[in-house]
Design a protein around this motif. Structure first.
Motif, PDB file in Angstrom:
ATOM      1  N   ILE A 121      34.094  44.003  41.201  1.00 49.49           N
ATOM      2  CA  ILE A 121      34.778  45.955  39.756  1.00 49.49           C
ATOM      3  C   ILE A 121      34.747  46.316  40.736  1.00 49.49           C
ATOM      4  CG2 ILE A 121      33.569  43.752  38.715  1.00 49.49           C
ATOM      5  CD1 ILE A 121      31.564  46.317  38.564  1.00 49.49           C
ATOM      6  N   THR A 122      34.373  46.680  42.078  1.00 48.71           N
ATOM      7  CA  THR A 122      34.927  47.783  42.862  1.00 48.71           C
ATOM      8  C   THR A 122      35.899  48.314  43.356  1.00 48.71           C
ATOM      9  OG1 THR A 122      31.993  48.807  43.576  1.00 48.71           O
ATOM     10  CG2 THR A 122      33.701  50.142  44.568  1.00 48.71           C
ATOM     11  N   HIS A 123      36.052  47.347  43.616  1.00 45.08           N
ATOM     12  CA  HIS A 123      38.050  47.243  44.152  1.00 45.08           C
ATOM     13  C   HIS A 123      38.425  46.840  43.150  1.00 45.08           C
ATOM     14  CE1 HIS A 123      40.880  46.094  47.113  1.00 45.08           C
ATOM     15  NE2 HIS A 123      41.187  45.907  45.910  1.00 45.08           N
ATOM     16  N   ILE A 124      38.692  46.525  41.573  1.00 50.51           N
ATOM     17  CA  ILE A 124      38.800  46.809  40.668  1.00 50.51           C
ATOM     18  C   ILE A 124      39.497  48.232  40.301  1.00 50.51           C
ATOM     19  CG2 ILE A 124      39.554  46.061  38.917  1.00 50.51           C
ATOM     20  CD1 ILE A 124      38.623  43.050  39.315  1.00 50.51           C
ATOM     21  N   ILE A 125      38.108  48.772  40.066  1.00 42.59           N
ATOM     22  CA  ILE A 125      37.816  50.093  39.318  1.00 42.59           C
ATOM     23  C   ILE A 125      39.130  51.362  40.724  1.00 42.59           C
ATOM     24  CG2 ILE A 125      36.595  52.308  38.630  1.00 42.59           C
ATOM     25  CD1 ILE A 125      34.493  49.868  37.647  1.00 42.59           C
ATOM     26  N   ARG A 126      38.413  50.946  41.724  1.00 43.67           N
ATOM     27  CA  ARG A 126      39.108  52.089  42.628  1.00 43.67           C
ATOM     28  C   ARG A 126      40.543  51.973  42.598  1.00 43.67           C
ATOM     29  NH1 ARG A 126      35.656  55.126  45.660  1.00 43.67           N
ATOM     30  NH2 ARG A 126      33.711  53.831  46.358  1.00 43.67           N
ATOM     31  N   ASN A 127      41.084  50.535  42.723  1.00 43.99           N
ATOM     32  CA  ASN A 127      42.463  50.271  42.688  1.00 43.99           C
ATOM     33  C   ASN A 127      43.757  49.882  41.774  1.00 43.99           C
ATOM     34  OD1 ASN A 127      42.507  51.257  46.345  1.00 43.99           O
ATOM     35  ND2 ASN A 127      40.866  48.485  45.626  1.00 43.99           N
ATOM     36  N   TYR A 128      43.115  48.840  40.849  1.00 48.41           N
ATOM     37  CA  TYR A 128      43.990  48.505  39.812  1.00 48.41           C
ATOM     38  C   TYR A 128      43.260  48.980  38.247  1.00 48.41           C
ATOM     39  CZ  TYR A 128      45.386  46.161  44.385  1.00 48.41           C
ATOM     40  OH  TYR A 128      44.975  45.235  45.563  1.00 48.41           O
ATOM     41  N   LEU A 129      43.348  49.915  38.122  1.00 46.31           N
ATOM     42  CA  LEU A 129      42.350  50.440  36.487  1.00 46.31           C
ATOM     43  C   LEU A 129      44.008  50.460  35.856  1.00 46.31           C
ATOM     44  CD1 LEU A 129      39.528  50.810  35.478  1.00 46.31           C
ATOM     45  CD2 LEU A 129      40.656  53.394  35.649  1.00 46.31           C
ATOM     46  N   ASP A 130      44.400  50.973  35.942  1.00 50.14           N
ATOM     47  CA  ASP A 130      45.684  50.937  35.721  1.00 50.14           C
ATOM     48  C   ASP A 130      46.185  49.576  35.023  1.00 50.14           C
ATOM     49  OD1 ASP A 130      45.291  53.945  35.526  1.00 50.14           O
ATOM     50  OD2 ASP A 130      47.288  53.911  37.207  1.00 50.14           O
ATOM     51  N   GLU A 131      46.560  49.146  36.347  1.00 46.32           N
ATOM     52  CA  GLU A 131      47.153  47.491  36.201  1.00 46.32           C
ATOM     53  C   GLU A 131      46.250  46.806  34.805  1.00 46.32           C
ATOM     54  OE1 GLU A 131      48.478  48.729  40.029  1.00 46.32           O
ATOM     55  OE2 GLU A 131      46.706  48.770  39.085  1.00 46.32           O
ATOM     56  N   LEU A 132      44.789  47.025  35.136  1.00 53.52           N
ATOM     57  CA  LEU A 132      43.655  45.888  34.391  1.00 53.52           C
ATOM     58  C   LEU A 132      44.091  46.803  32.928  1.00 53.52           C
ATOM     59  CD1 LEU A 132      41.239  44.538  33.855  1.00 53.52           C
ATOM     60  CD2 LEU A 132      39.509  46.868  34.282  1.00 53.52           C
ATOM     61  N   ALA A 133      43.898  48.090  33.114  1.00 57.16           N
ATOM     62  CA  ALA A 133      44.277  48.044  31.627  1.00 57.16           C
ATOM     63  C   ALA A 133      45.899  47.902  30.737  1.00 57.16           C
ATOM     64  CB  ALA A 133      44.405  49.552  31.175  1.00 57.16           C
ATOM     65  N   THR A 134      46.783  47.392  31.735  1.00 56.01           N
ATOM     66  CA  THR A 134      48.297  46.856  30.998  1.00 56.01           C
ATOM     67  C   THR A 134      47.655  45.426  30.778  1.00 56.01           C
ATOM     68  OG1 THR A 134      49.245  47.740  32.506  1.00 56.01           O
ATOM     69  CG2 THR A 134      50.687  46.185  31.288  1.00 56.01           C
ATOM     70  N   GLY A 135      47.302  44.661  31.408  1.00 57.30           N
ATOM     71  CA  GLY A 135      46.413  43.158  31.681  1.00 57.30           C
ATOM     72  C   GLY A 135      46.134  43.221  30.414  1.00 57.30           C
ATOM     73  N   LEU A 136      45.060  43.614  29.648  1.00 59.03           N
ATOM     74  CA  LEU A 136      44.438  43.691  28.261  1.00 59.03           C
ATOM     75  C   LEU A 136      44.980  43.744  27.342  1.00 59.03           C
ATOM     76  CD1 LEU A 136      41.035  45.013  29.156  1.00 59.03           C
ATOM     77  CD2 LEU A 136      41.500  42.597  29.342  1.00 59.03           C
ATOM     78  N   ALA A 137      46.200  44.331  27.830  1.00 63.62           N
ATOM     79  CA  ALA A 137      47.445  45.357  26.729  1.00 63.62           C
ATOM     80  C   ALA A 137      48.096  43.606  26.040  1.00 63.62           C
ATOM     81  CB  ALA A 137      47.854  46.673  26.486  1.00 63.62           C
ATOM     82  N   THR A 138      48.291  43.647  26.950  1.00 64.20           N
ATOM     83  CA  THR A 138      49.460  42.463  27.027  1.00 64.20           C
ATOM     84  C   THR A 138      49.617  41.412  26.788  1.00 64.20           C
ATOM     85  OG1 THR A 138      50.361  42.223  29.462  1.00 64.20           O
ATOM     86  CG2 THR A 138      50.713  44.020  28.593  1.00 64.20           C
ATOM     87  N   SER A 139      50.108  40.482  26.237  1.00 62.07           N
ATOM     88  CA  SER A 139      49.782  38.876  26.181  1.00 62.07           C
ATOM     89  C   SER A 139      49.882  38.058  26.811  1.00 62.07           C
ATOM     90  CB  SER A 139      50.877  38.188  24.805  1.00 62.07           C
ATOM     91  OG  SER A 139      52.360  38.009  25.641  1.00 62.07           O
ATOM     92  N   ALA A 140      50.516  38.883  28.572  1.00 58.53           N
ATOM     93  CA  ALA A 140      50.652  38.099  29.502  1.00 58.53           C
ATOM     94  C   ALA A 140      49.098  37.642  30.205  1.00 58.53           C
ATOM     95  CB  ALA A 140      51.373  38.357  30.620  1.00 58.53           C
ATOM     96  N   GLY A 141      48.400  38.589  29.698  1.00 55.12           N
ATOM     97  CA  GLY A 141      46.708  38.810  30.160  1.00 55.12           C
ATOM     98  C   GLY A 141      47.212  39.577  31.421  1.00 55.12           C
ATOM     99  N   LEU A 142      45.896  39.118  32.744  1.00 53.21           N
ATOM    100  CA  LEU A 142      44.908  39.001  33.203  1.00 53.21           C
ATOM    101  C   LEU A 142      46.114  38.487  34.773  1.00 53.21           C
ATOM    102  CD1 LEU A 142      41.697  39.229  32.718  1.00 53.21           C
ATOM    103  CD2 LEU A 142      43.383  40.822  32.888  1.00 53.21           C
ATOM    104  N   GLN A 143      47.619  37.571  34.175  1.00 55.29           N
ATOM    105  CA  GLN A 143      47.806  36.999  35.347  1.00 55.29           C
ATOM    106  C   GLN A 143      47.945  37.763  36.141  1.00 55.29           C
ATOM    107  OE1 GLN A 143      46.894  33.669  35.166  1.00 55.29           O
ATOM    108  NE2 GLN A 143      48.285  33.853  37.802  1.00 55.29           N
ATOM    109  N   PRO A 144      49.754  38.890  35.671  1.00 58.91           N
ATOM    110  CA  PRO A 144      49.480  39.393  37.360  1.00 58.91           C
ATOM    111  C   PRO A 144      48.669  40.958  37.743  1.00 58.91           C
ATOM    112  CG  PRO A 144      50.451  40.163  35.003  1.00 58.91           C
ATOM    113  CD  PRO A 144      49.357  38.947  34.589  1.00 58.91           C
ATOM    114  N   LEU A 145      47.979  40.668  37.451  1.00 62.47           N
ATOM    115  CA  LEU A 145      46.546  41.458  37.667  1.00 62.47           C
ATOM    116  C   LEU A 145      46.076  40.537  39.217  1.00 62.47           C
ATOM    117  CD1 LEU A 145      44.672  43.511  38.869  1.00 62.47           C
ATOM    118  CD2 LEU A 145      42.894  42.987  36.587  1.00 62.47           C
ATOM    119  N   LEU A 146      45.680  38.867  38.852  1.00 65.71           N
ATOM    120  CA  LEU A 146      45.142  37.693  39.475  1.00 65.71           C
ATOM    121  C   LEU A 146      45.950  37.607  40.417  1.00 65.71           C
ATOM    122  CD1 LEU A 146      42.728  35.591  39.691  1.00 65.71           C
ATOM    123  CD2 LEU A 146      45.047  34.242  38.325  1.00 65.71           C
ATOM    124  N   HIS A 147      47.597  37.927  40.874  1.00 64.01           N
ATOM    125  CA  HIS A 147      48.167  37.392  41.977  1.00 64.01           C
ATOM    126  C   HIS A 147      48.250  39.128  42.650  1.00 64.01           C
ATOM    127  CE1 HIS A 147      51.691  36.192  43.451  1.00 64.01           C
ATOM    128  NE2 HIS A 147      52.309  37.572  43.085  1.00 64.01           N
TER     129      HIS A 147
END
Length: 452
Positions: free
Chosen positions: A170-196
């Protein structure tokens, strides 16, 4: 004449215990001294509504018919208000080292209702006796207080302050992918792009599964993005000066005139109609109650007069002493002025001067106009009769004049300060002042001069 006889009985020693007694007006004065004129005005207005013998000239008095029936009861319970975030933080700051307390209190007005710390160190330091570096050094201390996340400058910092530093995902996600996390939660594709992205950009998470990512997201969602939301919010009052100072005879005059911004005393007085009631037949209990209120009104007006007089005396002495600084606005022109020195000069106690100087402001009414804390005119002398700012200036000048390829170490600076200026300062103090000036140590300065 009979000879004097010496008794063999032990002498009786009378032990007298002296209890401190404050006269009513002095008690009122002690309560008024720490207040600025707005709070004093509010105090007098509230008292005028409760006490029929005190009259507010702007509102007028009350008729004699209502005076006897308009006396407050003996009981009074104020309505409890929810604790503000600033109050919550103040209770924690008060138990910290004294050297940190005032700096942290300087930061409190810059905390938004959300709990975030706004603006920059340069803005925080304006009109204070602290440097931007000194206040910036207090931010980690502020962020260590409750609630977790308070004092953050961004959402990312707020979440990091609350997260477990051992939870690397979670430290790595917050530091580097906070915007991607917000986008993943807001779209129908979900978290798959962030996982990739995690699998390809971070080797330590190359084998992460969707379930592990979803669990990490739930831990992040459990963090509080607005740590101040559970506290009430009272807007921080705008700084308003109690005193104003300007040259007595114009911009070129060397004498300075200090005046009150608002003369509260002229607004309040005794109600003659209420006083006349004391000469009429009254039940003993009612007369006793009215006489007590009359004495309270007299004491409060006496204390108000002394409050204004003491404030003017202290302000005038400080402005007379710090004329060079008022002209230049350069802290190096400040003369060391302890509160004990002020107390002796104006014939007040140290405690009284401390109450007057604390949290009180002065309007410098020459161009450019500026509001200054009255406390900044009372810099203490650290050593050799010099203020910390003056010692920092000396250190800076020594370093600027040092041999380029042989910069002075802190120990050498200590020796030079003693030899050339008679300033006996510890090496750790020199290091502290050098750091506050933003100057690197000798080894780092040597590298800078030798690097091609």
């Amino acid at each position: 004449m009979e000879p004097l006889s010496v008794s063999s009985k032990p002498a009786l020693h009378l032990q007298v215990k002296l209890q401190p007694v404050l006269y009513p007006s002095l008690r009122q004065l002690v309560q008024l001294l720490p207040l600025d004129y707005r709070r004093v005005l509010h105090r007098l207005q509230s008292e005028a509504l409760r006490n029929p013998f005190l009259i507010d000239a702007q509102l007028g008095g009350r008729s004699a018919e209502t005076l006897l029936g308009d006396i407050s009861p003996d009981w009074y319970e104020p309505i409890a208000t929810p604790e503000t975030l600033q109050d919550h933080l103040e209770s924690q700051i008060s138990v910290l080292p004294v050297s940190q307390q005032q700096k942290l209190r300087t930061l409190l007005p810059w905390i938004a209702p959300s709990g975030y710390l706004e603006e920059s160190p340069d803005v925080w330091a304006r009109g204070t006796s602290w440097t931007p570096l000194e206040l910036a050094a207090m931010v980690p201390v502020l962020q260590s207080l409750d609630p977790p996340g308070v004092g953050a400058r961004s959402l990312r910092e707020c979440l990091l302050l609350q997260s477990d530093p051992t939870d690397s995902l979670i430290t790595h996600i917050i530091r580097n992918y906070l915007d991607e996390l917000a986008t993943g939660l807001a779209t129908s594709a979900g978290l798959q792009p962030l996982l990739h992205t995690l699998r390809h950009d971070a080797p330590e998470f190359a084998s992460i599964s969707m379930s592990e990512l979803q669990a990490a997201v739930r831990r992040i969602q459990a963090l509080e993005p607005r740590p101040g939301r559970n506290f009430s919010y009272a807007p921080v009052a705008t700084v308003v000066p109690d005193l104003t100072v300007q040259p007595a005879g114009g911009a070129t005059d060397e004498l300075w005139e200090v005046t009150l911004v608002r003369a509260v005393e002229s607004r309040f007085g005794l109600n003659a109609e209420a006083i006349a009631l004391l000469d009429t037949p009254l039940p003993p209990a009612k007369r006793q109650q009215l006489e007590a209120l009359f004495q309270q009104a007299q004491s409060l007006l006496t204390a108000l007069s002394q409050w204004q007089e003491n404030l003017l005396k202290v302000g005038q002495f400080l402005c007379d002493r710090q004329q060079a600084f008022l002209r230049s606005r350069n802290p190096l022109d400040l003369l060391p002025t302890s509160q004990q020195l002020v107390a002796q000069a104006v014939s007040l106690s140290d405690a009284t001067v401390s109450r007057i100087v604390r949290d009180r402001y002065l309007l410098l009414n020459i161009s450019p106009r500026q509001i200054l804390p009255l406390s900044c005119l009372c810099p203490a002398a650290v050593v050799g009769g010099r203020t910390p700012q003056q010692i920092q200036q000396v250190i800076q000048e020594l370093i600027q004049a040092e041999p380029p390829h042989k910069p002075y170490s802190d120990a050498q600076l200590v020796h030079l300060l003693k030899l050339r200026f008679g300033l006996a300062i510890a090496r750790r103090t020199v290091a502290k002042y050098r750091t506050q000036l933003g100057i690197a140590n000798a080894a780092q300065r040597r590298k800078l001069t030798t690097t091609p």
